[in-house]
Design an enzyme around this catalytic site. Structure first.
Site, PDB file in Angstrom:
ATOM      1  N   LYS A  75       0.834  -1.210   0.000  1.00  0.00           N
ATOM      2  CA  LYS A  75       0.000   0.000   0.000  1.00  0.00           C
ATOM      3  C   LYS A  75       0.873   1.266   0.000  1.00  0.00           C
ATOM      4  CE  LYS A  75      -3.381  -2.832  -0.066  1.00  0.00           C
ATOM      5  NZ  LYS A  75      -4.289  -3.321   0.963  1.00  0.00           N
TER       6      LYS A  75
HETATM    7  C1  LIG Z   1      -5.284  -4.425   1.259  1.00  0.00           C
HETATM    8  C2  LIG Z   1      -6.730  -4.193   1.361  1.00  0.00           C
HETATM    9  C3  LIG Z   1      -7.480  -4.526   2.492  1.00  0.00           C
HETATM   10  C4  LIG Z   1      -6.915  -5.301   3.635  1.00  0.00           C
HETATM   11  O1  LIG Z   1      -5.777  -4.738   4.124  1.00  0.00           O
HETATM   12  P1  LIG Z   1      -4.854  -5.525   5.179  1.00  0.00           P
HETATM   13  O2  LIG Z   1      -4.138  -4.416   5.878  1.00  0.00           O
HETATM   14  O3  LIG Z   1      -3.953  -6.398   4.363  1.00  0.00           O
HETATM   15  O4  LIG Z   1      -5.737  -6.306   6.070  1.00  0.00           O
HETATM   16  C5  LIG Z   1      -8.813  -4.167   2.539  1.00  0.00           C
HETATM   17  N1  LIG Z   1      -9.397  -3.544   1.511  1.00  0.00           N
HETATM   18  C6  LIG Z   1      -8.720  -3.225   0.391  1.00  0.00           C
HETATM   19  C7  LIG Z   1      -9.424  -2.493  -0.708  1.00  0.00           C
HETATM   20  C8  LIG Z   1      -7.372  -3.563   0.271  1.00  0.00           C
HETATM   21  O5  LIG Z   1      -6.712  -3.285  -0.860  1.00  0.00           O
END
Ligand SMILES: *Cc1c(COP(=O)(O)O)cnc(C)c1O
Length: 397
Positions: A192
């Site tokens: 991210k």
């Molecule tokens: C990555 C992601 C999540 C979950 O994130 P984590 O921190 O890995 O639990 C939820 N929603 C979206 C749209 C994502 O891309």
């Protein structure tokens, strides 16, 4: 250059990030120390939200966000079929039902027009959702104001899944300030915008939601004197007042997050430059590029394209698969964001079928995410675009 693999996304760490974590290891609390409130207040300053609760990841953040709204068995939650499965799974964790709203083909986000129609039908059938989770796919904000306006008459609560979108803005408002929602969730997974290893956050402007989120994060336990059921207790006293979880972030992670957050704006600027480079080199190719919309700024978590060579999307799907393979053979690892959630075997078992969300399905069949991250060079981008142009010229011949 062709020997090193180029992934679709990658974290960016520097000496300051490492020093911040080492400092906690040498001098600080490893968990439940001062870095947690420090990171939470930095996230509030950055996003403009009044309160923030950081968690183990965005999945747990979504889970406690729904629980803080008292979502449970018998309730329904709506989201978009084009997201990571966590956006839907969180409703199932609470024992609630999940349903989806089809996407807008331009922004690829949950579509306000489809939402309006679905709300009308749900009102008649008595199947209105209690909450909706719009996602800002790729970092491009969805039409959150229109969504909020549609939800208001029914008192439907809104949780923005901004896992892709920390640093983005919509109508001059920072994503995370919750102007049009009850809560906003961020993810700090390494792929991210910024990372804490694993990590997540919920932002809100509502003090009672903040209080519920803090309790749910840590077993439902409180030591706050003002909240205790029994008064005049010794210092060691604590109460479990509800059933919560251990969804706490560590201080090591919060220290990394504090250091990463300082660089977020620079990260986005680097990505904007790379995106412009992609746009100029791909404009002659049959790839549909992400829209540039005047009223919002993307955080550019990922760079999504769609193959649009043939009239027919089934032929385009085969071509997308070939292009993916061609790039992989050249050590460029693309991805697809996302395979529609309702077509996952688990969701098919729940009763969802092919054809339920046709725009989402058509979009996903031709989607291809090209590499985008800060350490990507303009030479890398030129190389990727050259491979793509070559691929399409070979087809056209
Ligand atoms: C990555 C992601 C999540 C979950 O994130 P984590 O921190 O890995 O639990 C939820 N929603 C979206 C749209 C994502 O891309």
């Amino acid at each position: 250059m062709s020997n090193t693999v180029i992934p679709y996304g990658r974290h960016q760490l520097d000496e300051d990030d490492i020093a911040g974590v080492v400092d906690v290891l040498q001098n600080g609390f490893i968990t439940q120390g001062p870095k947690i409130p420090e990171f939470e207040s930095a996230l509030c300053s950055y996003s403009g939200a009044k309160y923030c609760t950081v968690t183990t990841n965005a999945t747990s953040a979504l889970h406690i966000a729904l629980l803080a709204l008292n979502i449970g068995p018998g309730d329904t939650v709506w989201t978009t079929p084009i997201s990571f499965v966590a956006s839907a799974n969180c409703a199932l964790y609470c024992g609630a039902n999940i349903d989806f709203v089809d996407i807008d083909p331009i922004t690829r986000n949950l579509c306000a027009n489809h939402l309006a129609e679905k709300l009308k039908a749900a009102k008649q059938n008595n199947t209105l959702p209690k909450a909706i989770i719009p996602v800002h796919l790729s970092g491009l904000p969805c039409d959150i104001e229109a969504i909020a306006t549609l939800c208001k008459p029914y008192n439907i609560r809104i949780i923005e899944d901004a896992s892709h979108a920390i640093g983005a803005s919509y109508k001059q408002q920072s994503i995370g300030n919750c102007t049009w929602s009850d809560m906003t969730v961020f993810s700090f997974h390494p792929v991210k915008m910024i990372t804490t290893g694993e990590g997540g956050a919920v932002c809100t402007n509502n003090p009672s939601l903040k209080n519920s989120l803090d309790l749910l994060r840590s077993h439902g336990i409180t030591k706050e004197t003002s909240q205790l059921k029994k008064s005049a207790q010794p210092d060691f006293y604590y109460e479990q007042q509800s059933l919560g979880f251990n969804y706490r972030m560590t201080d090591l992670q919060a220290a990394l997050g504090l250091s990463q957050l300082k660089k977020l704006d620079a990260f986005i600027q680097q990505r904007e430059i790379l995106v412009e480079h992609y746009r100029s080199l791909l404009k002659e190719t049959p790839l549909i590029l992400p829209p540039a919309l005047r009223d919002r700024r993307s955080a550019w978590h990922i760079f999504i394209t769609n193959v649009n060579f043939f009239q027919n999307h089934i032929e385009n799907e085969a071509l997308r698969n070939d292009l993916y393979k061609h790039l992989k053979e050249n050590n460029i690892l693309c991805n697809v964001h996302y395979l529609p959630i309702h077509l996952q075997p688990y969701y098919q078992q729940l009763g969802f079928k092919q054809g339920d969300y046709p725009i989402a399905e058509r979009y996903a069949s031709t989607a291809l995410t090209l590499p985008l991250y800060g350490a990507l060079t303009s030479e890398n981008v030129a190389h990727i675009c050259h491979l793509i142009s070559e691929f399409f010229s070979a087809i056209a011949d």
